[in-house]
Design a protein around this motif. Sequence first.
Motif, mmCIF file in Angstrom:
data_model
loop_
_atom_site.group_PDB
_atom_site.id
_atom_site.type_symbol
_atom_site.label_atom_id
_atom_site.label_comp_id
_atom_site.label_asym_id
_atom_site.label_seq_id
_atom_site.Cartn_x
_atom_site.Cartn_y
_atom_site.Cartn_z
ATOM 1 N N ILE A 1 1.277 -1.059 0.373
ATOM 2 C CA ILE A 1 0.152 0.065 -0.007
ATOM 3 C C ILE A 1 0.860 1.041 -0.013
ATOM 4 C CG2 ILE A 1 -0.119 -0.066 2.496
ATOM 5 C CD1 ILE A 1 -2.085 1.467 0.009
ATOM 6 N N GLY A 2 1.925 0.887 0.976
ATOM 7 C CA GLY A 2 2.588 3.003 0.926
ATOM 8 C C GLY A 2 3.635 2.191 -0.468
ATOM 9 N N ALA A 3 3.501 1.692 -1.185
ATOM 10 C CA ALA A 3 4.556 1.819 -2.760
ATOM 11 C C ALA A 3 3.593 2.376 -3.953
ATOM 12 C CB ALA A 3 4.991 0.451 -3.417
ATOM 13 N N ILE A 4 2.061 1.958 -3.311
ATOM 14 C CA ILE A 4 1.172 2.557 -4.185
ATOM 15 C C ILE A 4 1.284 4.268 -4.098
ATOM 16 C CG2 ILE A 4 -1.921 2.500 -4.898
ATOM 17 C CD1 ILE A 4 0.667 -0.507 -5.473
ATOM 18 N N LEU A 5 1.156 4.447 -2.451
ATOM 19 C CA LEU A 5 0.367 6.030 -2.053
ATOM 20 C C LEU A 5 2.264 6.793 -2.813
ATOM 21 C CD1 LEU A 5 -0.756 5.160 0.907
ATOM 22 C CD2 LEU A 5 -1.776 6.162 -0.919
ATOM 23 N N MET A 6 3.469 6.299 -2.620
ATOM 24 C CA MET A 6 4.378 6.651 -2.867
ATOM 25 C C MET A 6 4.242 6.689 -4.856
ATOM 26 S SD MET A 6 7.465 5.298 -4.946
ATOM 27 C CE MET A 6 7.646 3.640 -4.651
ATOM 28 N N MET A 7 3.645 6.077 -5.634
ATOM 29 C CA MET A 7 3.606 6.239 -6.985
ATOM 30 C C MET A 7 2.738 7.499 -7.632
ATOM 31 S SD MET A 7 3.877 2.807 -8.914
ATOM 32 C CE MET A 7 3.716 1.228 -7.609
ATOM 33 N N LYS A 8 1.709 7.085 -6.476
ATOM 34 C CA LYS A 8 -0.085 8.195 -7.022
ATOM 35 C C LYS A 8 0.579 9.851 -6.132
ATOM 36 C CE LYS A 8 -4.328 6.034 -6.565
ATOM 37 N NZ LYS A 8 -5.400 6.591 -6.210
ATOM 38 N N PHE A 9 0.997 9.823 -4.935
ATOM 39 C CA PHE A 9 2.149 11.088 -4.792
ATOM 40 C C PHE A 9 3.464 11.940 -5.353
ATOM 41 C CE2 PHE A 9 1.033 9.318 -0.116
ATOM 42 C CZ PHE A 9 0.174 10.025 -0.060
ATOM 43 N N SER A 10 3.438 10.339 -6.071
ATOM 44 C CA SER A 10 5.066 11.124 -7.340
ATOM 45 C C SER A 10 4.040 11.730 -8.300
ATOM 46 C CB SER A 10 5.784 10.600 -7.407
ATOM 47 O OG SER A 10 6.128 9.713 -6.395
ATOM 48 N N GLN A 11 3.130 11.019 -8.716
ATOM 49 C CA GLN A 11 1.757 11.498 -9.504
ATOM 50 C C GLN A 11 1.174 12.945 -10.088
ATOM 51 O OE1 GLN A 11 -1.319 9.805 -11.315
ATOM 52 N NE2 GLN A 11 -0.694 9.656 -13.129
ATOM 53 N N MET A 12 1.680 12.713 -8.190
ATOM 54 C CA MET A 12 0.447 14.352 -8.159
ATOM 55 C C MET A 12 1.562 15.736 -7.977
ATOM 56 S SD MET A 12 -0.979 13.428 -4.764
ATOM 57 C CE MET A 12 -1.885 15.380 -4.473
ATOM 58 N N ALA A 13 2.667 15.559 -7.605
ATOM 59 C CA ALA A 13 4.173 16.245 -7.008
ATOM 60 C C ALA A 13 4.377 16.440 -9.035
ATOM 61 C CB ALA A 13 5.362 15.631 -6.308
#
Length: 266
Positions: A130-142
């Motif tokens: 789950i943390g890796a999915i969030l890391m990818m989502k946050f990276s897309q946002m950033a």
Amino acid sequence: MNTIRVILAGPRGRMGIEALRLIADTEHFELVAAVDRIHEGKYISEIEGLPKLQAPIYTDIEKCLKEVKADVLVDLTTPEIGRVHTKKALEYGVRPVVGTTGFSEEDLQELKQLSSEKGIGCIIAPNFAIGAILMMKFSQMAAKYFSDVEIIELHHDNKLDAPSGTGLKTAELISEVRETKKQGHPEEKEILIGARGATYDGIHLHSVRLPGLIAHQEVLFGGFGESLKIRHDSYNRASFMSGVKLSVETVMKIDVLVYGLENIIE
Ligand SMILES: NC(=O)C1=CN([C@@H]2O[C@H](COP(=O)(O)OP(=O)(O)OC[C@H]3O[C@@H](n4cnc5c(N)ncnc54)[C@H](O)[C@@H]3O)[C@@H](O)[C@H]2O)C=CC1
Ligand SMILES: O=C(O)C1=N[C@H](C(=O)O)C[C@H](O)C1
């Protein structure tokens, strides 16, 4: 909840062993067979010391799919074998949940088409944590705000594929929102070939392989006078199992191929 009958490919691998524990501990999952490189005709209970799992081992995926009634194939093997297993499972009407990384764009397209032709679900997840999915989502946002970005993925030194599936998926997600751009100095030259890493749509990807590591990634963004670092660490392979469980449950309810758990987790 109805029982989901699971075939597991790669039961003796680092991920496979964790997946066996997950299946044994989940009341509505039933291991009906395993696909291994060796041990044809033996039982999982003899190999892994998990007495609850009385499933037969096959070395031939096609024989297994012909003889065993199953709902889902969980594949945790190698890119070469995983793509064959996934295709065969779809052909036999068994829904694949694929953690194996290293598939090409052509593989994904072929599997996507087969999944929709057959009208059955398939989940290919470069990372189940789950943390890796969030890391990818946050990276897309950033990436909407920072167009200069480099990805550093760090893994154990037994990993076969580089860049990691997660690194590649992160670059794909970022490139969906970022204008194509060549980063660094326009006249930049590599004195040693590879010094700037691989590139995906202008995004630099660096792969580190060291003993002692499990699975880690940093996404570095640079702006005027500031930087942002988004990092995820998996310290053990149990970190991936809630995503495997969710995928096995979800693949039963969908009729297309889903690539990436970010498409399932709201
Ligand atoms: N999606 C995710 O969250 C994660 C994905 N992975 C990926 O999962 C895959 C497996 O990773 P690990 O467990 O670390 O590797 P591993 O090398 O420990 O395990 C792979 C297993 O596949 C088995 N295998 C090879 N050929 C086979 C065949 N013909 N039939 C059946 N089994 C066969 C091997 O015997 C081995 O036990 C890799 O592609 C890795 O990148 C790994 C961790 C997390
Ligand atoms: O091989 C691994 O270990 C991992 N593989 C996946 C990847 O390639 O991204 C997921 C995780 O990083 C661990």
